[in-house]
Design an enzyme around this catalytic site. Structure first.
Site, short mmCIF file in Angstrom:
data_model
loop_
_atom_site.label_atom_id
_atom_site.label_comp_id
_atom_site.label_asym_id
_atom_site.label_seq_id
_atom_site.Cartn_x
_atom_site.Cartn_y
_atom_site.Cartn_z
N THR A 1 43.19 59.32 27.09
CA THR A 1 44.16 59.20 26.00
C THR A 1 44.85 60.55 25.77
OG1 THR A 1 42.62 59.73 24.19
CG2 THR A 1 42.71 57.43 24.94
N GLY A 2 46.06 60.47 25.27
CA GLY A 2 46.81 61.70 25.03
C GLY A 2 47.04 62.49 26.30
N ILE B 1 46.37 69.32 27.58
CA ILE B 1 45.04 69.24 28.16
C ILE B 1 44.78 67.86 28.76
CG2 ILE B 1 42.58 69.25 27.59
CD1 ILE B 1 43.16 71.48 25.57
N GLY B 2 45.24 66.81 28.09
CA GLY B 2 45.03 65.47 28.61
C GLY B 2 45.68 65.27 29.97
N TYR C 1 41.46 69.29 9.76
CA TYR C 1 41.36 69.30 11.22
C TYR C 1 39.95 69.70 11.66
CZ TYR C 1 42.12 70.90 16.04
OH TYR C 1 42.03 71.11 17.40
#
Length: 267
Positions: A13-14, A19-20, A156
């Site tokens: 995902t993402g 980074i994904g 966060y």
């Protein structure tokens, strides 16, 4: 080293950038068929096309994982495209740098929905078929902020801590199924967003606009670590590939930091 990943199937995902994207491309190089996920279809298509151009296998699933219906659609698309999912990398999430008194309860709720509950949705959709396979890897991408929070962005940091916690709970729930659950927590990593953030900061400090100098100053003055530099996407992706592989089968319920020693701690 042969990670024995040839023929495995993964949803990252993402993965339409950052980074994904690096994780998806690293897995694809190891012979994994990957589903590229994001909310921006052109970006996701670009990553998939770059993988297929190098003889990898890649498909695309578009959706907002903060919504129940979109998360279900993404899971169903992945299962249909791949015929099953062996590896789930929960990387998608957001970040909004706000101070404590600016972070309203609704912003906290949105942060947890985007960064934590989005992962829960996909686990609940995909773990049952992993159980049927008798093998699987669930990997959550958290952050060093999950164990060493900042004064700013409290929502966060708290969400990232929750991710680490849920991975351990999931590992216990999946005991004996052949499925492992782990967290990987990057520290400061060189992404487009990271560079943009610190180039802006450099201007306020009167630093040179030379990136190498900015990186040195950031590590020296703001984000110190014993390694003396910012991490690279490939360093996170390589660890994900190991944990996702059959060779990583005895790694379970762990939080693995890739931060150059940024987090001050013994674990």
């Amino acid at each position: 080293m042969d990670l024995q990943l040839q023929g495995k199937r993964a949803l990252v995902t993402g993965s339409s950038g950052g980074i994904g994207e690096g994780i998806a491309k690293t897995l694809a190089k190891e012979g994994v068929a990957v589903v590229i996920h994001g909310r921006n279809e052109p970006s996701a298509n670009r990553v998939a096309q770059e993988i297929t151009a190098t003889e990898g296998k890649a498909f695309v699933a578009i959706g907002d994982l903060s919504k129940d219906e979109d998360a279900l659609s993404v899971a169903e698309t992945a299962l249909s495209a791949l015929g099953g999912v062996d590896i789930l990398v929960n990387n998608a999430g957001g970040y909004d740098q706000v101070d404590w008194m600016e972070s309203t309860p609704s912003k906290w709720a949105d942060m947890f929905n985007n960064d934590v509950i989005s992962m829960v949705r996909l686990v609940q959709h995909l773990a049952p078929q992993m159980k049927e396979l008798g093998w699987g890897r669930v990997i959550q991408i958290s952050s060093s902020a999950g164990v060493q929070p900042y004064a700013f962005g409290p929502d966060y940091s708290a969400a990232k801590a929750a991710i680490i916690n849920l991975s351990v709970s999931l590992a216990k729930d999946l005991a004996g199924t052949g499925i492992t659950s782990n967290t990987i927590s990057p520290g400061p990593i060189m992404t487009v967003g990271f560079e943009q953030l610190w180039r802006g900061y450099a201007k306020t400090k009167g630093w040179s606009d030379d990136w190498d100098e900015i990186e040195r100053n950031v590590v020296k003055e703001v984000l110190p670590n014993p390694t003396g530099r910012v991490g690279r996407i490939e360093e996170v992706a390589s660890l994900v590939a190991l944990v996702a592989s059959p060779l990583g089968g005895y790694i379970n319920g762990a939080n693995l930091r890739v931060d150059g020693g940024y987090v001050v701690g013994v674990n």
